[in-house]
Design an enzyme around this catalytic site. Sequence first.
Site, PDB file in Angstrom:
ATOM      1  N   ASN A   1      -7.848   3.012  -6.233  1.00  9.66           N
ATOM      2  CA  ASN A   1      -7.981   1.579  -5.899  1.00  9.66           C
ATOM      3  C   ASN A   1      -9.406   1.091  -6.157  1.00  9.66           C
ATOM      4  O   ASN A   1     -10.028   0.474  -5.295  1.00  9.66           O
ATOM      5  CB  ASN A   1      -7.552   1.321  -4.451  1.00  9.66           C
ATOM      6  CG  ASN A   1      -7.388  -0.164  -4.156  1.00  9.66           C
ATOM      7  OD1 ASN A   1      -7.335  -0.978  -5.065  1.00  9.66           O
ATOM      8  ND2 ASN A   1      -7.299  -0.509  -2.885  1.00  9.66           N
TER       9      ASN A   1
ATOM     10  N   GLU B   1      -5.502   3.159 -11.180  1.00 10.24           N
ATOM     11  CA  GLU B   1      -6.112   1.929 -10.671  1.00 10.24           C
ATOM     12  C   GLU B   1      -7.636   2.075 -10.602  1.00 10.24           C
ATOM     13  O   GLU B   1      -8.264   1.778  -9.585  1.00 10.24           O
ATOM     14  CB  GLU B   1      -5.515   1.540  -9.308  1.00 10.24           C
ATOM     15  CG  GLU B   1      -5.464   0.036  -9.129  1.00 10.24           C
ATOM     16  CD  GLU B   1      -4.731  -0.425  -7.874  1.00 10.24           C
ATOM     17  OE1 GLU B   1      -4.794  -1.631  -7.598  1.00 10.24           O
ATOM     18  OE2 GLU B   1      -4.093   0.398  -7.181  1.00 10.24           O
TER      19      GLU B   1
ATOM     20  N   ASP C   1       0.910   7.093  -9.585  1.00 12.29           N
ATOM     21  CA  ASP C   1       1.443   6.139  -8.621  1.00 12.29           C
ATOM     22  C   ASP C   1       2.676   5.503  -9.238  1.00 12.29           C
ATOM     23  O   ASP C   1       2.564   4.652 -10.119  1.00 12.29           O
ATOM     24  CB  ASP C   1       0.365   5.099  -8.301  1.00 12.29           C
ATOM     25  CG  ASP C   1       0.862   3.998  -7.383  1.00 12.29           C
ATOM     26  OD1 ASP C   1       2.032   4.050  -6.951  1.00 12.29           O
ATOM     27  OD2 ASP C   1       0.071   3.071  -7.095  1.00 12.29           O
TER      28      ASP C   1
ATOM     29  N   ASN D   1       4.881   3.750  -7.545  1.00 13.63           N
ATOM     30  CA  ASN D   1       5.215   2.522  -6.806  1.00 13.63           C
ATOM     31  C   ASN D   1       6.697   2.448  -6.436  1.00 13.63           C
ATOM     32  O   ASN D   1       7.285   1.359  -6.377  1.00 13.63           O
ATOM     33  CB  ASN D   1       4.782   1.281  -7.593  1.00 13.63           C
ATOM     34  CG  ASN D   1       3.439   0.749  -7.104  1.00 13.63           C
ATOM     35  OD1 ASN D   1       3.221   0.598  -5.899  1.00 13.63           O
ATOM     36  ND2 ASN D   1       2.522   0.491  -8.024  1.00 13.63           N
TER      37      ASN D   1
ATOM     38  N   HIS E   1      -4.491   4.735  -0.857  1.00 14.58           N
ATOM     39  CA  HIS E   1      -3.672   5.906  -1.207  1.00 14.58           C
ATOM     40  C   HIS E   1      -4.436   7.159  -0.797  1.00 14.58           C
ATOM     41  O   HIS E   1      -5.620   7.105  -0.458  1.00 14.58           O
ATOM     42  CB  HIS E   1      -3.435   5.977  -2.719  1.00 14.58           C
ATOM     43  CG  HIS E   1      -2.605   4.871  -3.264  1.00 14.58           C
ATOM     44  ND1 HIS E   1      -1.324   5.051  -3.738  1.00 14.58           N
ATOM     45  CD2 HIS E   1      -2.884   3.550  -3.448  1.00 14.58           C
ATOM     46  CE1 HIS E   1      -0.845   3.906  -4.181  1.00 14.58           C
ATOM     47  NE2 HIS E   1      -1.764   2.975  -4.017  1.00 14.58           N
TER      48      HIS E   1
END
Length: 254
Positions: free
Chosen positions: A10, A36, A148, A150, A245
């Site tokens: 992130n 990310e 990830d 999602n 995360h």
Amino acid sequence: MNKIISYNVNGIRAAIRKGLGNWINKAKPDILCLQEIKANVEQFDQELFSNLGYHCFLHPANKPGYSGVAILSKTKPNHIEYGCGISEIDFEGRIIRADFDDYSVMSVYFPSGSNPDRQSFKMDFLELFYNYIKKIKKKFPNIIISGDYNICHTEIDIHNPISNKNSSGFLPEERAWLTKFMQLGFIDSFRHLNKDLHNYTWWSYRANSRRKNLGWRIDYNMISEPLLESLKQVEILSDIIHSDHCPVLVELEK
């Protein structure tokens, strides 16, 4: 042993400020798949990681401060594939693959369905990615697809399956897609060795969700079936906090 860790950070710059480098130095993964990263090449502190003994490869999004994936590896790969050749996916910097002698590793950041337009894009991405992996798997039968996704696959992968049944990330069509994807010959390495409840990899920043462990398991190390006999250990490193995360680990015997 080959220790592979996947981590949606992130924002790589924010994660570094929170001590990411010190943690990597202690954890010592052989391969670290990042998602990310939210940084272009100039904004990604490659010197920090090269000083820790890693070769750095990144595939940023065209849009500044958005998406982006990377692979850090102690061993120099034979080949790096930036993107997948599908322009609408590669524009957002969502896929990078490293090929080694015995296997390939892919770092993938699946879209989130944060609004109706993005949910539509997510479903399009899933179909494009499925067809892409079908071809890739024939060429690279020993492959680990980390990242990830999602998507929570089953009810034990989300803290409240009933109230979230209409939430993006737990929609029936998304969960069905993940089942279909695994039927290509992929194994959810964590669930193969750990069937316990309350194992999550992402928590909302709202309402003390992480402290209460009200989370979602949306980060995976999917391994292709030929690698199953090498599977040694899996772990969700939920006490590592540089992001909303946490890292997920898989170890394979050499």
